[in-house]
Design a protein around this motif. Structure first.
Motif, PDB file in Angstrom:
ATOM      1  N   ARG A 123      11.995  -8.020 -35.675  1.00 54.91           N
ATOM      2  CA  ARG A 123      13.405  -8.004 -35.292  1.00 54.91           C
ATOM      3  C   ARG A 123      13.654  -8.924 -34.106  1.00 54.91           C
ATOM      4  O   ARG A 123      12.728  -9.292 -33.372  1.00 54.91           O
ATOM      5  N   GLU A 124      14.902  -9.304 -33.933  1.00 58.11           N
ATOM      6  CA  GLU A 124      15.340 -10.031 -32.740  1.00 58.11           C
ATOM      7  C   GLU A 124      16.500  -9.235 -32.153  1.00 58.11           C
ATOM      8  O   GLU A 124      17.085  -8.398 -32.854  1.00 58.11           O
ATOM      9  N   GLY A 125      16.805  -9.463 -30.876  1.00 56.85           N
ATOM     10  CA  GLY A 125      17.825  -8.625 -30.270  1.00 56.85           C
ATOM     11  C   GLY A 125      18.660  -9.359 -29.233  1.00 56.85           C
ATOM     12  O   GLY A 125      18.350 -10.489 -28.826  1.00 56.85           O
ATOM     13  N   PHE A 126      19.730  -8.705 -28.831  1.00 61.32           N
ATOM     14  CA  PHE A 126      20.565  -9.201 -27.726  1.00 61.32           C
ATOM     15  C   PHE A 126      20.922  -8.006 -26.842  1.00 61.32           C
ATOM     16  O   PHE A 126      21.481  -7.023 -27.323  1.00 61.32           O
ATOM     17  N   SER A 127      20.559  -8.081 -25.551  1.00 60.74           N
ATOM     18  CA  SER A 127      20.721  -6.938 -24.637  1.00 60.74           C
ATOM     19  C   SER A 127      21.718  -7.215 -23.530  1.00 60.74           C
ATOM     20  O   SER A 127      21.691  -8.305 -22.946  1.00 60.74           O
ATOM     21  N   VAL A 128      22.497  -6.197 -23.228  1.00 57.75           N
ATOM     22  CA  VAL A 128      23.292  -6.254 -21.998  1.00 57.75           C
ATOM     23  C   VAL A 128      23.107  -4.953 -21.237  1.00 57.75           C
ATOM     24  O   VAL A 128      22.834  -3.908 -21.822  1.00 57.75           O
ATOM     25  N   ASN A 129      23.234  -5.042 -19.933  1.00 58.73           N
ATOM     26  CA  ASN A 129      23.194  -3.844 -19.093  1.00 58.73           C
ATOM     27  C   ASN A 129      24.587  -3.667 -18.485  1.00 58.73           C
ATOM     28  O   ASN A 129      25.540  -4.263 -18.972  1.00 58.73           O
ATOM     29  N   ASN A 152      24.085  -9.990 -16.419  1.00 56.04           N
ATOM     30  CA  ASN A 152      24.078 -10.203 -17.867  1.00 56.04           C
ATOM     31  C   ASN A 152      24.128 -11.685 -18.184  1.00 56.04           C
ATOM     32  O   ASN A 152      24.579 -12.498 -17.378  1.00 56.04           O
ATOM     33  N   VAL A 153      23.656 -12.023 -19.354  1.00 55.45           N
ATOM     34  CA  VAL A 153      23.689 -13.396 -19.850  1.00 55.45           C
ATOM     35  C   VAL A 153      24.538 -13.341 -21.115  1.00 55.45           C
ATOM     36  O   VAL A 153      24.344 -12.438 -21.936  1.00 55.45           O
ATOM     37  N   TRP A 154      25.471 -14.265 -21.250  1.00 57.37           N
ATOM     38  CA  TRP A 154      26.341 -14.232 -22.438  1.00 57.37           C
ATOM     39  C   TRP A 154      26.205 -15.534 -23.222  1.00 57.37           C
ATOM     40  O   TRP A 154      25.954 -16.584 -22.624  1.00 57.37           O
ATOM     41  N   PRO A 155      26.407 -15.492 -24.519  1.00 56.84           N
ATOM     42  CA  PRO A 155      26.430 -16.741 -25.275  1.00 56.84           C
ATOM     43  C   PRO A 155      27.680 -17.548 -24.901  1.00 56.84           C
ATOM     44  O   PRO A 155      28.643 -16.986 -24.364  1.00 56.84           O
ATOM     45  N   ASP A 156      27.659 -18.824 -25.183  1.00 54.71           N
ATOM     46  CA  ASP A 156      28.822 -19.677 -24.960  1.00 54.71           C
ATOM     47  C   ASP A 156      29.978 -19.157 -25.843  1.00 54.71           C
ATOM     48  O   ASP A 156      29.803 -19.018 -27.054  1.00 54.71           O
ATOM     49  N   PRO A 157      31.147 -18.863 -25.221  1.00 61.21           N
ATOM     50  CA  PRO A 157      32.261 -18.331 -26.028  1.00 61.21           C
ATOM     51  C   PRO A 157      32.679 -19.263 -27.168  1.00 61.21           C
ATOM     52  O   PRO A 157      33.249 -18.814 -28.157  1.00 61.21           O
ATOM     53  N   GLU A 158      32.379 -20.552 -27.017  1.00 59.22           N
ATOM     54  CA  GLU A 158      32.699 -21.480 -28.115  1.00 59.22           C
ATOM     55  C   GLU A 158      31.847 -21.148 -29.344  1.00 59.22           C
ATOM     56  O   GLU A 158      32.268 -21.330 -30.474  1.00 59.22           O
ATOM     57  N   ASP A 159      30.626 -20.687 -29.097  1.00 58.68           N
ATOM     58  CA  ASP A 159      29.716 -20.388 -30.205  1.00 58.68           C
ATOM     59  C   ASP A 159      30.064 -19.055 -30.880  1.00 58.68           C
ATOM     60  O   ASP A 159      29.997 -18.941 -32.099  1.00 58.68           O
ATOM     61  N   VAL A 160      30.387 -18.042 -30.059  1.00 59.68           N
ATOM     62  CA  VAL A 160      30.741 -16.727 -30.626  1.00 59.68           C
ATOM     63  C   VAL A 160      31.954 -16.174 -29.875  1.00 59.68           C
ATOM     64  O   VAL A 160      31.814 -15.443 -28.880  1.00 59.68           O
ATOM     65  N   PRO A 161      33.163 -16.508 -30.335  1.00 61.74           N
ATOM     66  CA  PRO A 161      34.354 -16.018 -29.632  1.00 61.74           C
ATOM     67  C   PRO A 161      34.398 -14.489 -29.611  1.00 61.74           C
ATOM     68  O   PRO A 161      34.018 -13.845 -30.590  1.00 61.74           O
ATOM     69  N   GLY A 162      34.817 -13.932 -28.480  1.00 66.24           N
ATOM     70  CA  GLY A 162      35.025 -12.479 -28.388  1.00 66.24           C
ATOM     71  C   GLY A 162      33.761 -11.677 -28.157  1.00 66.24           C
ATOM     72  O   GLY A 162      33.802 -10.447 -28.118  1.00 66.24           O
ATOM     73  N   PHE A 163      32.626 -12.341 -27.967  1.00 67.08           N
ATOM     74  CA  PHE A 163      31.345 -11.626 -27.849  1.00 67.08           C
ATOM     75  C   PHE A 163      31.335 -10.717 -26.620  1.00 67.08           C
ATOM     76  O   PHE A 163      31.070  -9.513 -26.715  1.00 67.08           O
ATOM     77  N   GLU A 164      31.649 -11.307 -25.465  1.00 66.41           N
ATOM     78  CA  GLU A 164      31.557 -10.524 -24.218  1.00 66.41           C
ATOM     79  C   GLU A 164      32.532  -9.347 -24.237  1.00 66.41           C
ATOM     80  O   GLU A 164      32.187  -8.236 -23.831  1.00 66.41           O
ATOM     81  N   GLN A 165      33.732  -9.594 -24.746  1.00 64.10           N
ATOM     82  CA  GLN A 165      34.734  -8.522 -24.802  1.00 64.10           C
ATOM     83  C   GLN A 165      34.261  -7.372 -25.697  1.00 64.10           C
ATOM     84  O   GLN A 165      34.341  -6.191 -25.326  1.00 64.10           O
ATOM     85  N   ALA A 166      33.742  -7.718 -26.880  1.00 64.56           N
ATOM     86  CA  ALA A 166      33.306  -6.674 -27.823  1.00 64.56           C
ATOM     87  C   ALA A 166      32.159  -5.859 -27.228  1.00 64.56           C
ATOM     88  O   ALA A 166      32.155  -4.633 -27.298  1.00 64.56           O
ATOM     89  N   PHE A 167      31.193  -6.544 -26.613  1.00 62.47           N
ATOM     90  CA  PHE A 167      30.065  -5.821 -26.011  1.00 62.47           C
ATOM     91  C   PHE A 167      30.529  -4.944 -24.849  1.00 62.47           C
ATOM     92  O   PHE A 167      30.062  -3.821 -24.685  1.00 62.47           O
ATOM     93  N   SER A 168      31.450  -5.470 -24.033  1.00 65.68           N
ATOM     94  CA  SER A 168      31.908  -4.716 -22.857  1.00 65.68           C
ATOM     95  C   SER A 168      32.685  -3.475 -23.291  1.00 65.68           C
ATOM     96  O   SER A 168      32.469  -2.372 -22.773  1.00 65.68           O
ATOM     97  N   ASP A 169      33.583  -3.638 -24.261  1.00 65.20           N
ATOM     98  CA  ASP A 169      34.368  -2.488 -24.741  1.00 65.20           C
ATOM     99  C   ASP A 169      33.435  -1.430 -25.327  1.00 65.20           C
ATOM    100  O   ASP A 169      33.590  -0.227 -25.085  1.00 65.20           O
ATOM    101  N   TYR A 170      32.475  -1.889 -26.102  1.00 67.73           N
ATOM    102  CA  TYR A 170      31.564  -0.960 -26.768  1.00 67.73           C
ATOM    103  C   TYR A 170      30.701  -0.232 -25.742  1.00 67.73           C
ATOM    104  O   TYR A 170      30.454   0.975 -25.856  1.00 67.73           O
ATOM    105  N   TYR A 171      30.254  -0.972 -24.732  1.00 66.62           N
ATOM    106  CA  TYR A 171      29.409  -0.376 -23.681  1.00 66.62           C
ATOM    107  C   TYR A 171      30.144   0.795 -23.025  1.00 66.62           C
ATOM    108  O   TYR A 171      29.584   1.888 -22.855  1.00 66.62           O
TER     109      TYR A 171
END
Ligand SMILES: O=C(O)CCC(=O)C(=O)O
Ligand SMILES: [Fe+2]
Length: 322
Positions: free
Chosen positions: A100-106, A128-147
């Protein structure tokens, strides 16, 4: 003895209609198998969909792009490459790496309080480290809301746990209010060839913290628990979350409750072409929280430890030598 994983509706606890009925069902699951599936947790389906969407978007990127989200300081953040960890090794087994591969945030909340920069915390609160928003729009928001949504569910469960242990409902509140939970999206890619002998999508292990919340339907098939005599599939139900106890609950309760062995089994060969995704919130109490037996009757089976120390030891054991 065969022990089954129950499905428990939290609604009557959350509304206050019949808290005790929920507490009793949870207590029973914690004593017998250490796993339960919860409905009525209040997290809307769109939040799971958003998390799965951005996670898939990230894992679909070329590996060179994904590697840009590996932190330079070696902290457990951002991208972790395929097969660089072995859950089985966390129990001292000589297990091959997990497929498996993963992506972690604290923590996504404000960390300006000096507690979070205290040298005793080491790298636990690394940024935290985030992907470039150009590559995956909405990533940080989705992870933050879910957290934050999962934090709410975990807080409710810790209150149910306190009552289930006949403690005041707020007993754990001050022990988890500065938790350092990792939220990890895992991708178990299609398997192009037979795995190595003994190699699994996720090797047999127990979890390290207080409780773990695993996003259920539809990504969870493959998760299996050791019921005392054989591997049992965890029930897959739409909209539910799987909850399992971690080592710290077993230590707190002096093994009255169980931190159950579980694994992610490989699919049958006819389904090797299918990927699997899971979203996991590894609830971990405040790093300086001392975990010692609450059992007033029997001698303590574990020496006291802290939440931070226990995790540090387990993570080190899991790293696969380069
Ligand atoms: O991916 C899953 O469903 C479970 C993985 C797991 O048990 C873990 O990472 O601790
Ligand atoms: Fe686990």
């Amino acid at each position: 003895m065969t022990r089954k994983v129950p499905v428990i509706d939290l609604t009557d606890f959350r509304t206050g209609r019949d808290k005790q009925a929920v507490v009793e069902q949870v207590a029973d699951a914690c004593r017998s198998i250490g796993f339960l599936v919860i409905s009525g947790h209040g997290v809307p389906a769109e939040m799971f969909d958003a998390m799965l969407g951005v996670s898939k978007g990230f894992f679909d990127l070329p590996v060179e792009t994904k590697k840009r989200a590996i932190p330079a300081d070696g902290s457990f953040r951002g991208y972790s490459e395929l097969a660089n960890m072995s859950l089985g090794q966390s129990l001292g087994d000589d297990a091959p790496p997990d497929l498996r591969e993963g992506f972690s945030v604290n923590r996504v909340q404000d960390k300006s309080d000096p507690y979070y920069s205290n040298p005793a915390a080491g790298k636990l609160f690394a940024p935290n480290v985030w992907p470039d928003p150009e590559d995956v729009p909405g990533f940080e928001q989705a992870f933050s809301d879910y957290y934050l949504a999962m934090e709410g569910v975990a807080t409710t469960l810790m209150r149910i746990f306190a009552l289930a242990l006949e403690l005041p409902e707020d007993f754990f509140d001050a022990k988890v209010d500065k938790h350092f939970t990792n939220l990890v999206a895992y991708h178990y890619p299609p398997m192009p060839a037979a795995p190595k002998p003994g190699q699994l999508r996720g090797g047999a292990h127990t979890d390290f913290g207080s409780l773990t919340l695993v996003y259920g339907h539809p990504s969870v098939s493959g998760l299996q628990v050791w019921d005392g005599s054989e591997w049992e599939d965890v029930p897959v139900e739409p909209g539910t979350l799987v909850v399992n106890l971690g080592d710290l609950m077993a230590q707190w309760t002096n093994d009255l409750w169980v931190s159950t062995l579980h694994r992610v089994a490989n699919p049958p060969e006819s389904e090797w072409d299918k990927a699997r995704y899971s979203l996991i919130f590894f609830h971990q109490p405040n790093y300086d929280c001392v975990i010692e037996s609450l059992d007033q009757v029997n001698p303590a089976k574990y020496p006291p430890t802290t939440s931070g120390e226990h995790l540090r030891r387990k993570i080190l054991a899991m790293r696969v030598a380069a």
